[in-house]
Design a protein around this motif. Structure first.
Motif, mmCIF file in Angstrom:
data_model
loop_
_atom_site.group_PDB
_atom_site.id
_atom_site.type_symbol
_atom_site.label_atom_id
_atom_site.label_comp_id
_atom_site.label_asym_id
_atom_site.label_seq_id
_atom_site.Cartn_x
_atom_site.Cartn_y
_atom_site.Cartn_z
ATOM 1 N N ARG A 97 0.869 -1.180 0.000
ATOM 2 C CA ARG A 97 0.000 0.000 0.000
ATOM 3 C C ARG A 97 0.906 1.230 0.000
ATOM 4 N NH1 ARG A 97 -3.730 -0.139 5.028
ATOM 5 N NH2 ARG A 97 -4.897 1.393 3.797
ATOM 6 N N PHE A 98 0.391 2.335 -0.521
ATOM 7 C CA PHE A 98 1.236 3.530 -0.577
ATOM 8 C C PHE A 98 0.491 4.773 -0.079
ATOM 9 C CE2 PHE A 98 -0.909 3.891 -4.694
ATOM 10 C CZ PHE A 98 -1.144 5.258 -4.796
ATOM 11 N N SER A 99 1.273 5.697 0.469
ATOM 12 C CA SER A 99 0.842 7.075 0.700
ATOM 13 C C SER A 99 1.730 7.941 -0.183
ATOM 14 C CB SER A 99 0.979 7.463 2.172
ATOM 15 O OG SER A 99 2.332 7.337 2.599
ATOM 16 N N VAL A 100 1.343 9.187 -0.412
ATOM 17 C CA VAL A 100 2.093 10.016 -1.357
ATOM 18 C C VAL A 100 2.144 11.460 -0.884
ATOM 19 C CG1 VAL A 100 0.040 10.465 -2.769
ATOM 20 C CG2 VAL A 100 2.320 10.659 -3.799
ATOM 21 N N HIS A 101 3.269 12.103 -1.159
ATOM 22 C CA HIS A 101 3.460 13.543 -0.907
ATOM 23 C C HIS A 101 3.958 14.161 -2.194
ATOM 24 C CE1 HIS A 101 4.099 16.984 1.794
ATOM 25 N NE2 HIS A 101 5.080 17.285 0.970
ATOM 26 N N VAL A 102 3.494 15.368 -2.533
ATOM 27 C CA VAL A 102 3.831 15.957 -3.827
ATOM 28 C C VAL A 102 4.493 17.323 -3.673
ATOM 29 C CG1 VAL A 102 1.944 14.742 -4.974
ATOM 30 C CG2 VAL A 102 1.566 17.065 -4.106
#
Length: 230
Positions: A97-102
């Motif tokens: 599973r992933f979380s993301v920051h941009v």
């Protein structure tokens, strides 16, 4: 187990008006349980394209509501929307599973348009800071000279030593002391008038005039003047 992965190329999404784009750099944090690091890396490689598409779809709708030069505001909005979420939803165990920051940057063409604005702003801010610094330095120098002049005026030793600092300074300081000395008789006359009372109002001795008398005596002592006797 956690693996950090960054998109090799920025994700391109249109800005408001569709004339310019935003460039989005996404950093994914992939996690999984009961799995080796090599296996996690393999699965992340398999799912990376799907993750990019998901982020692009979620960011494109929001990006179109921001003007092309508002990349900082868009970045805050996107991270607020993406923060605290994990995909695929409901996955557990060995399923990554992933979380993301941009991070968001404006279109290169917009950056060129913004350059003259920022150059002028930087110039004005530098001039303002320089002016403030000059004002502070002038104020500090004024306070220091005031302290020096007061010290020289009160101390006969330093007043003579002032002549050693240079002909120009000695001349200026001599004029300063002369002006101060010329004011002494006038002030003493004024104090004596206050002590004796105002004749036209026929005001006699009082606490008010006694206070003026104390001030008169103190001023005479300060300047080495002897009170005249009748």
């Amino acid at each position: 187990m956690t693996l950090r992965w960054e998109t090799p190329e920025p994700i391109v999404v249109p800005a408001m008006g569709d004339a310019f784009d935003f460039l989005i750099r996404a950093v994914f944090s992939w996690t999984a349980n009961r799995i080796t690091y090599d296996e996690l890396r393999y699965r992340v490689h398999q799912h990376s394209h799907w993750a990019n598409v998901l982020v692009r779809e979620r960011t494109a709708t929001i990006a179109r509501t921001f003007a092309p030069h508002r990349s900082h505001e868009l970045q805050r909005a996107l991270n607020a929307d993406l923060g605290g979420q994990r995909w695929p939803r409901g996955a557990d165990g060995p399923t990554p599973r992933f979380s993301v920051h941009v991070w968001v940057t404006p279109d290169p063409r917009v950056r060129e348009r913004l350059r003259p604005y920022w150059e002028e702003r930087i110039r004005l801010e530098c001039e303002h800071e320089l002016g403030m610094l000059r004002t502070e330095q002038a104020d500090e120098m004024t306070r220091r000279w005031r302290d020096v002049l007061e010290s020289l005026d009160k101390d006969p030793v330093t007043s003579h030593a002032a002549r050693l600092t240079g002909e120009r300074f000695a001349k200026v300081f001599g004029e300063f002391v002369q002006e101060r000395n010329q004011a002494v008789p006038d002030l003493i006359t004024l104090l004596e008038y206050a002590v004796k009372g105002h004749g036209d109002l026929q005001m006699g001795p009082s606490e008010y005039t006694e206070a003026w008398d104390v001030a008169l005596q103190a001023y005479r002592r300060q300047h080495g003047l002897v009170e005249e006797t009748a």
